[in-house]
Design a protein around this motif. Sequence first.
Motif, PDB file in Angstrom:
ATOM      1  N   PHE A  95     -25.736  50.302   9.805  1.00  0.00           N
ATOM      2  CA  PHE A  95     -24.601  49.535  10.319  1.00  0.00           C
ATOM      3  C   PHE A  95     -24.890  48.040  10.235  1.00  0.00           C
ATOM      4  CE2 PHE A  95     -22.111  47.643  13.768  1.00  0.00           C
ATOM      5  CZ  PHE A  95     -20.844  48.052  13.386  1.00  0.00           C
ATOM      6  N   GLY A  96     -26.108  47.646  10.588  1.00  0.00           N
ATOM      7  CA  GLY A  96     -26.491  46.235  10.495  1.00  0.00           C
ATOM      8  C   GLY A  96     -26.526  45.742   9.064  1.00  0.00           C
ATOM      9  N   PHE A  97     -27.025  46.567   8.144  1.00  0.00           N
ATOM     10  CA  PHE A  97     -27.025  46.189   6.725  1.00  0.00           C
ATOM     11  C   PHE A  97     -25.607  45.941   6.232  1.00  0.00           C
ATOM     12  CE2 PHE A  97     -31.220  48.422   5.479  1.00  0.00           C
ATOM     13  CZ  PHE A  97     -31.930  47.283   5.800  1.00  0.00           C
ATOM     14  N   LEU A  98     -24.690  46.851   6.569  1.00  0.00           N
ATOM     15  CA  LEU A  98     -23.308  46.698   6.113  1.00  0.00           C
ATOM     16  C   LEU A  98     -22.675  45.431   6.684  1.00  0.00           C
ATOM     17  CD1 LEU A  98     -22.118  50.392   6.359  1.00  0.00           C
ATOM     18  CD2 LEU A  98     -22.504  49.094   4.274  1.00  0.00           C
ATOM     19  N   ALA A  99     -22.887  45.183   7.959  1.00  0.00           N
ATOM     20  CA  ALA A  99     -22.287  44.005   8.589  1.00  0.00           C
ATOM     21  C   ALA A  99     -22.912  42.720   8.043  1.00  0.00           C
ATOM     22  CB  ALA A  99     -22.476  44.075  10.100  1.00  0.00           C
ATOM     23  N   PHE A 100     -24.233  42.672   7.935  1.00  0.00           N
ATOM     24  CA  PHE A 100     -24.895  41.446   7.487  1.00  0.00           C
ATOM     25  C   PHE A 100     -24.613  41.163   6.017  1.00  0.00           C
ATOM     26  CE2 PHE A 100     -28.493  39.317   5.485  1.00  0.00           C
ATOM     27  CZ  PHE A 100     -28.484  38.137   6.195  1.00  0.00           C
ATOM     28  N   ASN A 101     -24.807  42.152   5.168  1.00  0.00           N
ATOM     29  CA  ASN A 101     -24.635  41.902   3.744  1.00  0.00           C
ATOM     30  C   ASN A 101     -23.175  41.731   3.364  1.00  0.00           C
ATOM     31  OD1 ASN A 101     -27.357  41.898   3.067  1.00  0.00           O
ATOM     32  ND2 ASN A 101     -27.416  44.117   3.016  1.00  0.00           N
ATOM     33  N   GLY A 102     -22.277  42.440   4.028  1.00  0.00           N
ATOM     34  CA  GLY A 102     -20.861  42.206   3.771  1.00  0.00           C
ATOM     35  C   GLY A 102     -20.424  40.824   4.219  1.00  0.00           C
ATOM     36  N   GLY A 103     -20.978  40.350   5.323  1.00  0.00           N
ATOM     37  CA  GLY A 103     -20.648  39.017   5.827  1.00  0.00           C
ATOM     38  C   GLY A 103     -21.385  37.900   5.127  1.00  0.00           C
ATOM     39  N   SER A 104     -22.398  38.208   4.335  1.00  0.00           N
ATOM     40  CA  SER A 104     -23.161  37.170   3.646  1.00  0.00           C
ATOM     41  C   SER A 104     -22.341  36.467   2.566  1.00  0.00           C
ATOM     42  CB  SER A 104     -24.415  37.759   2.999  1.00  0.00           C
ATOM     43  OG  SER A 104     -25.307  38.181   3.994  1.00  0.00           O
ATOM     44  N   GLN A 105     -21.288  37.107   2.093  1.00  0.00           N
ATOM     45  CA  GLN A 105     -20.410  36.447   1.128  1.00  0.00           C
ATOM     46  C   GLN A 105     -19.691  35.276   1.804  1.00  0.00           C
ATOM     47  OE1 GLN A 105     -20.216  36.821  -2.046  1.00  0.00           O
ATOM     48  NE2 GLN A 105     -18.415  35.572  -2.434  1.00  0.00           N
ATOM     49  N   ALA A 106     -19.465  35.375   3.113  1.00  0.00           N
ATOM     50  CA  ALA A 106     -18.894  34.326   3.962  1.00  0.00           C
ATOM     51  C   ALA A 106     -17.416  34.068   3.711  1.00  0.00           C
ATOM     52  CB  ALA A 106     -19.676  33.024   3.842  1.00  0.00           C
ATOM     53  N   GLN A 107     -16.867  34.546   2.618  1.00  0.00           N
ATOM     54  CA  GLN A 107     -15.440  34.363   2.368  1.00  0.00           C
ATOM     55  C   GLN A 107     -14.963  35.363   1.323  1.00  0.00           C
ATOM     56  OE1 GLN A 107     -14.753  30.511   0.752  1.00  0.00           O
ATOM     57  NE2 GLN A 107     -16.080  30.805  -0.988  1.00  0.00           N
ATOM     58  N   ILE A 108     -13.717  35.688   1.405  1.00  0.00           N
ATOM     59  CA  ILE A 108     -13.076  36.484   0.366  1.00  0.00           C
ATOM     60  C   ILE A 108     -11.796  35.727   0.013  1.00  0.00           C
ATOM     61  CG2 ILE A 108     -12.208  38.754  -0.300  1.00  0.00           C
ATOM     62  CD1 ILE A 108     -13.858  39.995   1.855  1.00  0.00           C
ATOM     63  N   ALA A 109     -11.961  34.516  -0.502  1.00  0.00           N
ATOM     64  CA  ALA A 109     -10.829  33.640  -0.766  1.00  0.00           C
ATOM     65  C   ALA A 109     -10.637  33.331  -2.244  1.00  0.00           C
ATOM     66  CB  ALA A 109     -10.999  32.337   0.008  1.00  0.00           C
ATOM     67  N   TRP A 119     -18.093  46.011  -4.133  1.00  0.00           N
ATOM     68  CA  TRP A 119     -19.233  46.579  -4.878  1.00  0.00           C
ATOM     69  C   TRP A 119     -20.474  46.611  -3.993  1.00  0.00           C
ATOM     70  CZ3 TRP A 119     -23.879  44.226  -6.217  1.00  0.00           C
ATOM     71  CH2 TRP A 119     -24.689  44.981  -7.042  1.00  0.00           C
ATOM     72  N   LEU A 120     -20.704  45.528  -3.255  1.00  0.00           N
ATOM     73  CA  LEU A 120     -21.874  45.440  -2.387  1.00  0.00           C
ATOM     74  C   LEU A 120     -21.841  46.510  -1.301  1.00  0.00           C
ATOM     75  CD1 LEU A 120     -24.351  43.649  -1.499  1.00  0.00           C
ATOM     76  CD2 LEU A 120     -22.760  42.579   0.065  1.00  0.00           C
ATOM     77  N   LEU A 121     -20.705  46.669  -0.640  1.00  0.00           N
ATOM     78  CA  LEU A 121     -20.622  47.637   0.451  1.00  0.00           C
ATOM     79  C   LEU A 121     -20.671  49.078  -0.062  1.00  0.00           C
ATOM     80  CD1 LEU A 121     -18.060  45.904   2.816  1.00  0.00           C
ATOM     81  CD2 LEU A 121     -20.539  45.987   3.011  1.00  0.00           C
ATOM     82  N   SER A 122     -20.082  49.337  -1.222  1.00  0.00           N
ATOM     83  CA  SER A 122     -20.156  50.700  -1.761  1.00  0.00           C
ATOM     84  C   SER A 122     -21.581  51.026  -2.198  1.00  0.00           C
ATOM     85  CB  SER A 122     -19.171  50.891  -2.905  1.00  0.00           C
ATOM     86  OG  SER A 122     -19.463  50.015  -3.966  1.00  0.00           O
ATOM     87  N   THR A 123     -22.280  50.058  -2.763  1.00  0.00           N
ATOM     88  CA  THR A 123     -23.682  50.275  -3.127  1.00  0.00           C
ATOM     89  C   THR A 123     -24.532  50.526  -1.889  1.00  0.00           C
ATOM     90  OG1 THR A 123     -23.415  48.814  -5.022  1.00  0.00           O
ATOM     91  CG2 THR A 123     -25.655  49.273  -4.334  1.00  0.00           C
TER      92      THR A 123
END
Length: 155
Positions: A95-109, A119-123
């Motif tokens: 759960f922490g990996f998903l939250a941290f690495n998904g949030g590391s992009q910092a934006q989806i703009a 791709w990151l979250l599915s991997t």
Amino acid sequence: MPVLRLLPLLHSHHWLGLPPVSHWAWDATGWLAQTGYYRDFAGSGVVHLMGGTCAVIGCYIIGPREGRFRKDGEPLDMPGHSVPLAGLGGFILIFGFLAFNGGSQAQIAHEGDGDLVAWLLSTLSLEPPLGGWLCFSSTSFYSNSLGASFCALME
């Protein structure tokens, strides 16, 4: 205990070693960044390189756990651990990996940001079950049995 006196040294090694290594990778004038082959997502390469190096050095200095080996060097059997707590710890870690690495992009703009995060979250979602399957199958293959940990789950 003499090992406790070494802990500040290990901690200072991490903080003294991180600035030069991070400069190599993150600064445009660093030799690793200039190769053009190194890409670091959210600082993971540099942080894990330094953390792993410090862990190996710490394990070498501290040595094996007291009472883990007999005088002749043969290992002693360790009693079992709590499978539910290990499972809970794995769930919290994922759960922490998903939250941290998904949030590391910092934006989806911008164009392609959503694709990268997806791709990151599915991997990240596929890695834990595949790692568990690989450990289980390799243990079963090399020991010609299901393994003690799997049999404990089936009880």
